[in-house]
Design an enzyme around this catalytic site. Structure first.
Site, PDB file in Angstrom:
ATOM      1  N   THR D  21       0.854  -1.196   0.000  1.00 23.56           N
ATOM      2  CA  THR D  21       0.000   0.000   0.000  1.00 23.56           C
ATOM      3  C   THR D  21       0.885   1.240   0.000  1.00 23.56           C
ATOM      4  OG1 THR D  21      -0.037   0.101   2.419  1.00 23.56           O
ATOM      5  CG2 THR D  21      -1.769  -1.184   1.348  1.00 23.56           C
ATOM      6  N   ASP D  22       0.283   2.383  -0.317  1.00 24.44           N
ATOM      7  CA  ASP D  22       1.001   3.653  -0.205  1.00 24.44           C
ATOM      8  C   ASP D  22       0.172   4.594   0.663  1.00 24.44           C
ATOM      9  OD1 ASP D  22      -1.044   4.802  -1.763  1.00 24.44           O
ATOM     10  OD2 ASP D  22       0.076   4.541  -3.611  1.00 24.44           O
ATOM     11  N   GLN D  23       0.625   5.826   0.798  1.00 26.80           N
ATOM     12  CA  GLN D  23      -0.048   6.702   1.758  1.00 26.80           C
ATOM     13  C   GLN D  23      -1.432   7.138   1.302  1.00 26.80           C
ATOM     14  OE1 GLN D  23       2.903   9.896   2.000  1.00 26.80           O
ATOM     15  NE2 GLN D  23       1.420  11.281   1.091  1.00 26.80           N
ATOM     16  N   MET D  24      -1.813   6.823   0.080  1.00 27.09           N
ATOM     17  CA  MET D  24      -3.190   7.063  -0.353  1.00 27.09           C
ATOM     18  C   MET D  24      -4.111   5.964   0.234  1.00 27.09           C
ATOM     19  SD  MET D  24      -4.334   8.017  -4.234  1.00 27.09           S
ATOM     20  CE  MET D  24      -3.092   9.241  -4.661  1.00 27.09           C
ATOM     21  N   GLY D  25      -3.474   4.951   0.854  1.00 28.89           N
ATOM     22  CA  GLY D  25      -4.258   3.907   1.509  1.00 28.89           C
ATOM     23  C   GLY D  25      -4.635   2.767   0.582  1.00 28.89           C
TER      24      GLY D  25
END
Lengths: 149, 149, 149, 149
Positions: D21-25
């Protein structure tokens, strides 16, 4: 690719992806942290303490400390087993220990790597240290007890 | 490892990491999406439209579509340059185009890969499509104009 | 994004990529191994002992042991500095130590992570342990001496 | 996490890792290339044309071209299915097509992404284009025929 929990140890199978190798022809060492994370969160789900649910409830468990020893190389397409158990539970942290092994044709296993991760319990998003939720701590302690028996 | 913006094209240098290679001895193909992302967000920062700031203001630009052609292999420790320009701007999306090249000792460049990414503009966290913020769109259109000139 | 070597410590700058974050909004912990690897091989290149060249000559330095402590979170687009020094040199292994810091606006730095990696020296591709090449060992020992002074 | 081959389509299950995952969720877009690679090589193994074995025999299949469309976001811990089929076989290349779907509780699936990869057949390590080995080509053509029926 089965996963089973017995006597406090969670056995999680995975297969090495091509993109996880490097030009030395082996699994790149950073990927073991992803394997251990996959095994740890699989164990939490099997214990009824889903990490995805914890985060939805505002609690995170970032890794605070880790150590790894690489014992033998692993290669593309091999099936590896990550054996995970809880090594310690404290008020606001939990430590998992891992053995990554490769099952061999003769029924033996080759030890690939060992490691541990200490996770802090924080309130998200701000990151303040908080107590492990009571039911999560109870589940971790039961698994710790089962592993010691 | 300099980065410069001229005539609407952003030239971003990076060096191939060991962990980005695979057992074929080359950069694994998925990493080019990370190189392009690094170049694209570097370009946005250079244009005064920082993507980090956009997200803090509740706007995200997830990739909706991408295409890549791999022309030649790249290797560990090589310095590559990602040339990025804006190819199209619409009400709620923007398309970037990329050329990844390797500068050679003789002053020539070898073409490693070409690609493009179309990014949708969404309100975060729910993901609803929204218009590009006015000032971001203006900046993108100016860069598009500069690239065409 | 400069890198400099002074008094046995190599200061390597890098910028956090978007794809290196996770849904907790921070740099995912496995990426620090890639940052440390980039810094370590940059240091070797600066010392005149290029790792790429070592591999072409049939010698590899796989990671045998690593340990990391995460002190503070790092975030997308931040510029981090990895300070690397040699901590020990033996006949067939070398140990590097790292401090990852974030330079702040006031001139101070925030400590993000500390770590170390012990690398074994092997003949490739078979993986047999061998002595560090003489000139590489000499370079490592000089850097170790400079760091201690 | 079963994988089955029926009527020329290979259905491969996987679970999203936290580190993907990345910080965009959401799952970071580059990871779909790894999912597709895992599915593609699983399909080759199921067809009796193991990619690991091909490489040991000196033949590689690097990705020459890829395209992806992202239709909906996928999230941590979700089980996804990658449906893979062969779309075209030529003398020295093969094209795979993919649909990544998320099975839902009501028995329906949500389409997450679609994509394709064109792979060139090369002699390793030098990289010269060569014909697909006869038995590999026959297996690919049989799967292509089964998918079209």
């Amino acid at each position: 690719m089965d996963s089973i929990l017995k006597q406090g140890t969670y056995h999680h199978s995975l297969r090495v992806r091509y993109g996880e190798t490097d030009q030395m022809g082996r699994v790149h060492h950073a990927n073991y942290l992803l394997y251990m994370e996959e095994a740890r969160t699989g164990m939490m789900r099997a214990l009824g303490a889903s990490y995805a649910r914890m985060e939805r409830e505002g609690i995170g468990l970032p890794v605070r400390k880790t150590g790894l020893r690489y014992r033998a190389a692993a290669f593309y397409e091999e099936e590896l087993v990550v054996e995970t158990r809880i090594e310690g539970v404290r008020v606001a942290s939990v430590t998992f220990a891992y053995r990554v092994v490769r099952p061999e044709a003769d029924g033996e296993v080759t030890l690939i790597a060992t490691g541990s991760t200490e996770l802090a319990c924080i309130a998200m998003p701000e990151g303040r240290l908080v107590h492990l939720p009571g039911e999560v701590r109870a589940v971790f302690e039961a698994a710790l007890g089962a592993a010691r028996r």
